[in-house]
Write a protein that holds these residues in place. Structure first.
Motif: not given
Length: 357
Positions: A67, A69, A106-107, A111, A179
């Protein structure tokens, strides 16, 4: 080469990241990959071009970070490194299953932001890293309205910045652009606030096209990278939605990311990477390229000439990039030739698989 030439590279299992790995190894760097699983790392190490380089475990290795993040995710990965290239980031689905729109923030946005700042904080805990390269995008510094045909004749360069689009995000590209803006803006703000010993360079390409060695079957070309968008046109898709004509050759972007590690390049700046001049390319010119260079693929149906893809002009000035790195960015015509040659070769090998019909 400096005494310590260990390069930490994220995103090597992706299209651009893999090409960046190839360029970095050929340039003499020792590379430590950051991958999300051992199976992904093993796939990269098993790729023909990487095996051909016969890189030892001391020259090429990987660490698993499930992960990116998570707090402290990169602490161990960057220990002892001299350089970092951060290619890993959420990308649009390109034919794969897209996330639920309710998860776009969120994605994509959270991230990307958490991974970028987390990486900088991990590097800040070391005293060895000299320079960090972030893979960004022109979607990070050009307002969304320009990409959907509601802009003007303004010319953008690497110094332009835009505020973060707070959403809600109706489509993947909007969330993806947000993002990239979140990562670019927050990383530059972090650098100013913390004044670390290392510096940061951001690379901002447009659409990235070119050979993808990790695509080994016809189905692979349908998903997973920006190549699938161009190939959709070359197999006859009929789109009425205009797309920006700002294109980049994967070899150019990878080379620039590795060359940007040189101390001869001033740190704490950004570079856009887009070909074919300020006005960019026309998508449907790709069909003329195929007509000229691959007529047999049209005659036997492997590629088609009836595709429709209107282009929206977004004006981007990449002359600083060409001057700084001493290159001429590869034309859209040559990008299409490279990708089409690769596709036709794969199709010929897998001639029994229905494709491009």
């Amino acid at each position: 080469m400096v005494a310590s030439n260990l390069l930490v590279l994220t995103g090597a299992t992706g299209f651009l990241g893999f090409k960046t790995l190839d360029v970095a190894l050929k340039a003499g760097y020792n590379v430590r990959l950051v991958v999300r699983s051992a199976s992904k790392g093993d796939k990269v190490l098993a790729a023909p071009s990487i095996k051909k380089l016969d890189a030892s475990s001391a020259k090429l290795s990987y660490v698993v970070v499930p992960d990116i993040a998570a707090p402290g995710a990169f602490d161990d990965a960057v220990k002892g490194a001299a350089y970092v290239i951060h290619c890993a980031s959420p990308i649009p689905s390109f034919g794969d299953k897209a996330p639920n729109p309710e998860l776009y923030d969120q994605y994509f946005v959270q991230t990307a932001r958490k991974a970028s700042i987390g990486l900088l904080e991990s590097i800040h805990k070391t005293d060895t890293v000299k320079r960090v390269i972030f893979t960004s995008s022109i979607a990070a510094n050009i307002p969304l309205r320009y990409f959907v045909g509601h802009g003007d004749d303004k010319i953008f360069d690497a110094d332009n910045r835009i505020p973060l689009d707070p959403g809600p995000y109706g489509v993947e590209f909007q969330a993806y652009g947000a993002s990239k803006a979140a990562s670019l803006n927050s990383s530059e703000a972090w650098m100013k606030e913390n004044s670390p010993e290392f510096d940061l360079i951001s690379i901002l390409p447009g659409w990235i096209f070119g050979r993808d060695e990790l695509c080994t079957t016809p189905a692979d070309f349908e998903t997973g990278s920006t190549n699938s968008v161009l190939l959709s046109l070359l197999k006859g898709s009929q789109s009425a939605e205009p797309l920006m004509g700002n294109v980049s050759f994967v070899d150019d972007v990878a080379r620039i990311q590795v060359d940007a590690l040189s101390p001869s390049i001033k740190g704490n700046q950004a570079f856009v990477v887009t070909s074919d001049g300020i006005d960019g390319a026309r998508w449907e010119d790709a069909i003329e390229t195929v007509r000229k260079h691959f007529p047999e693929a049209l005659s036997d149906g492997r590629l088609k000439s009836n595709g429709k893809q209107p282009t929206v002009v977004v004006r981007v000035d990449a002359r600083k990039t060409e001057k700084t790195f001493g290159i001429r960015l590869t034309s859209f015509d040559d990008q299409v030739k490279s990708l089409s040659h690769d596709l036709i070769g794969i199709f010929t090998t897998w001639h029994h698989v229905p494709f491009l019909v």
